[in-house]
Every structure is written in structure tokens, then in C-alpha cells.
Design an enzyme around this catalytic site. Structure first.
Site, PDB file in Angstrom:
ATOM      1  CB  ALA A  75      -0.947  -0.012   1.199  1.00 41.59           C
ATOM      2  CG  ASN A 155      -3.066   3.941  10.195  1.00 39.50           C
ATOM      3  OD1 ASN A 155      -3.570   4.935   9.666  1.00 39.50           O
ATOM      4  ND2 ASN A 155      -1.917   3.998  10.848  1.00 39.50           N
ATOM      5  CB  CYS A 328       4.169   3.041  10.298  1.00 39.83           C
ATOM      6  SG  CYS A 328       3.063   1.863   9.522  1.00 39.83           S
TER       7      CYS A 328
END
Length: 404
Positions: A75, A155, A328
Site C-alpha cells: 500500500a 489505521n 509504523c
């Protein structure tokens, strides 16, 4: 209740590969190993056939045409290809882009890079519930706006934006609409036709497929043009050169096929687990759910526990694999920029846990997690002088702290 620990509750970070997917992939590593671009022999033809079957399965999940699916490494690459590709292709029309402050870093950092290249970007704020205000979006559109990028499901907080309404606005103004759907596929129904989406980013490893493979949906009617970011042999209709990793693609195709087939039961499973967890933490004071509970991916909960330090909370619940912030960016000690955008103060942003359920999560595991968190919060608060002051009715915001 014996539950095997640690309990994995971080499915938004990644998912295990479904056993059915792994089995489907193996022959393409050792037997059907041809290059899908080798069109002069059976090894290549068989590999190409497998790739096209996967392409069709991926397209089916999002109601697209298989010809509109471009394979990428994930992605992040899809976001880069979509945003940079469209911005550079359409820059003669204008150089203004719009996105949202709570987007994934793969979108935000791509936008920052385009700002360095002379584009202008408007970053929309969100309301307290994490949703954007559509009137604010309309007001931000200018004559030179060429692209709007809004993620489907967040997310960190799982909030689902009103994508069809945004698609309608973009189509009306002839603006390219990009959607990062990495966290939406397999968790909520995704239909690129109904939502009038032009570009949509997908990832396999969020949907029980392998890591290292993703796709970008690129609309054909009305046709959306992109400037390639990866040059070479002209694979994927020139959008993305590089030999196709057949085994990865087969894995993604099978994962998306299963996701379409089992979407209803997966969603029901997630909702049930979410309700069990919320019931389990009932009674804890000063608990804040981050983001709208209605408009939300059913597998996501993001909860702040006031008067508890986030890092010590993660340490205290080491039997649970959960995260604070996204995988992340959770290495940085900065409070989550997503929670700050909701208007949460530093303390609440720091004391958040993201709990994300998956296909393999059991009710017992969720029950165990809720009870563990409940008991640990109690213990940590017993050690907190701030909690004591709060319980004594002292307004902590009114205190002048002495500087050292």
C-alpha cells in the site's frame, strides 16, 4: 480460563497468512516458477494465468474490472504511485492537492515531498470523532485542485470516512479521488463504482495475505492517467515495471477471494469481539474511546486510559500484543498525531492502546485481555499521585506546576 500468551491483538499492524493462502502459494515457488512475462512457453503461460486469476479475485472484492488492477509492492508504494503519478500527470491543470491530517504517513509524507516539488497541499482537520466535515472539504476545493486523497478506514482509530459522499464531490468537480483502503479491504464493504473512486490502494498483509505485495486500482472509465514512478520493462501496462512475483500475487488473490466470501462472517465476528471487550472494561473510570464508534471498522478499538502512562501500560500488559499508535510510527515517543488531531491532550494521547481483532482471535482471548487491562489499570493508578489528586476532587488543569 487458559489462554496461550502472548495474545495477538495487533491485526491492524499485520495479519498471519491464512493457511489456505500459504498452501496456494507454495507450488508457485517450486513448480510453476515461470516468469509471467515469458510468452513463448508453457512455464510463462501458466504463471500468467495464475496472475490473471488473482487479478480477477482482487477486482471482485472492490467491484472493479481486472484490467484496473496494477500490482505493487504494497500500500505504501500504491499511495506513492497514485499521488505522485496523478499529481505529475495533471500538474498542467493545477498544483493544488487536498488530504487529511489523520492520513497514514505513506500519504502525508508523499504530500510533503510534492510540496517540496512546488505543489500546494491543504491538510484538512477532523472533528472530535475523527470524521472530516464535508462542508470544510468543499470550501477547500479551488479551481486548481487536481487530487483529493482520503483514507477509507483509519489505521489507528479505525474511523470510516463517508467515502461515497466525497467521491460524489470529486466527480462533480472533475477532481481525481484517491483512497487508501489498506485497512478497509476485508473489514468493510468496498465498492469503487458506487463510491466513484478513481485510485484505490490495497495491501495483502492486512487481509491474511503475504507481506511485500499490494495493488493499486486505476479507473478506466472515466480514464485516470498516471506518470509511472518505476521504469523498466513496461510491466503492468507501463504503470509499474518489474518482474511480477507470481507466488505473492497468487497469495494476495486467494486472500482477497476468501475476504469477499467471508466478509459477512468476519464482520460479525469482529463486532462480537468488540462488544465483549467493551463490556469487559466497563466500570473502569476515565476511559475514552478514540474515534467514532458508529462509523468504524468493526475490528478496531482505540482506548485512552486517563492517569496511566502509555509506555508503562504497554509494559504492564506484556501478555498482550497491542500497540500505542500505529506500528509504523510507534517507535517515536511523540504522542500519536492522529489522536492529537482529534483534540486529545498529550496525556490522553500517550495513554492510548490500539486493540485490533482478527479472524483467528477467540472470545476467550478477548475476555482475558479485557480482564488483564482492567486489573493492570487499577494497579498502575494506585501508584499514580495524579490519580489520587483526581480522586480527591482536585482540578488538575488548575494546578500551577513549579518549574525545575
Amino acid at each position: 480460563m487458559t489462554v496461550k500468551t502472548p495474545v495477538y491483538l495487533d491485526y491492524a499492524a499485520t495479519t498471519p497468512v491464512d493457511k489456505r493462502v500459504a498452501e496456494k502459494m507454495i507450488p508457485y515457488l517450486t513448480e510453476t516458477f515461470g516468469n509471467p512475462a515469458s510468452n513463448s512457453h508453457a512455464f510463462g503461460w501458466e504463471a500468467e494465468e495464475a496472475v490473471e486469476k488473482a487479478r480477477a479475485d482482487i477486482a471482485a472484492l472492490i467491484n472493479a474490472d481486472p484490467k484496473e488492477i496494477v500490482f505493487t509492492s504494497g500500500a505504501t508504494e500504491s499511495d506513492n504511485l497514485a499521488i505522485k503519478g496523478a499529481a505529475n500527470f495533471y500538474k498542467t491543470k493545477g498544483k493544488h492537492l487536498i488530504t487529511v491530517k489523520t492520513e497514514h504517513k505513506a500519504v502525508l509524507d508523499t504530500m510533503r515531498e510534492l510540496e517540496r516539488q512546488g505543489f500546494e497541499v491543504t491538510y484538512l482537520g477532523v472533528q472530535e470523532n475523527g470524521l472530516i466535515d464535508l462542508e470544510e472539504l468543499k470550501a477547500a476545493i479551488r479551481d486548481d485542485t487536481i487530487l483529493i486523497s482520503v483514507m477509507w478506514a483509519n489505521n489507528e482509530i479505525g474511523v470510516v470516512q463517508d467515502i461515497p459522499a466525497i467521491g460524489e464531490i470529486c466527480r462533480e468537480r472533475k477532481i481525481v479521488f484517491h483512497v487508501d483502503a489498506a485497512q478497509a479491504c476485508g473489514k468493510v464493504p468496498v465498492d469503487v463504482e458506487a463510491a466513484k473512486i478513481d485510485l484505490l490502494s490495497m495491501s495483502a498483509h492486512k487481509v491474511y495475505g503475504p507481506k511485500g505485495i499490494g495493488a493499486l486500482y486505476v479507473r478506466r472509465k472515466p480514464r485516470v492517467r498516471l506518470e509511472a514512478q518505476m521504469h523498466g520493462g513496461g510491466h503492468e501496462r507501463g504503470f509499474r515495471s518489474g518482474t511480477l512475483p507470481t507466488h505473492q500475487i497468487v497469495g494476495m488473490g486467494e486472500a482477497f477471494r476468501i475476504a469477499k466470501e467471508e466478509l459477512e462472517q468476519d464482520m460479525a465476528h469482529y463486532r462480537k469481539l468488540r462488544d465483549i471487550f467493551l463490556k469487559g472494561i466497563e466500570g473502569i473510570e476515565e476511559v475514552y474511546i478514540n474515534g467514532d464508534l458508529e462509523h468504524r471498522a468493526p475490528n478496531n478499538l482505540n482506548v485512552s486510559f486517563n492517569f496511566v502512562e502509555g509506555e508503562s501500560l504497554i509494559m504492564a500488559v506484556k501478555e498482550l500484543a497491542v500497540s500505542s499508535g500505529s506500528a509504523c510510527t510507534s517507535a517515536s515517543l511523540e504522542p500519536s498525531y492522529v489522536l492529537r488531531a482529534l483534540g486529545r491532550n498529550d496525556e490522553l494521547a500517550h495513554s492510548s492502546l490500539r486493540i485490533t481483532f482478527g479472524r483467528m482471535t477467540t472470545e476467550e482471548e478477548v475476555q482475558f485481555a479485557a480482564e488483564l487491562i482492567k486489573s493492570k489499570i487499577g494497579k498502575l493508578r494506585e501508584l499514580s499521585p495524579l490519580w489520587e489528586m483526581f480522586k480527591d476532587g482536585i482540578d488538575l488543569n488548575s494546578i500551577e506546576w513549579a518549574a525545575h
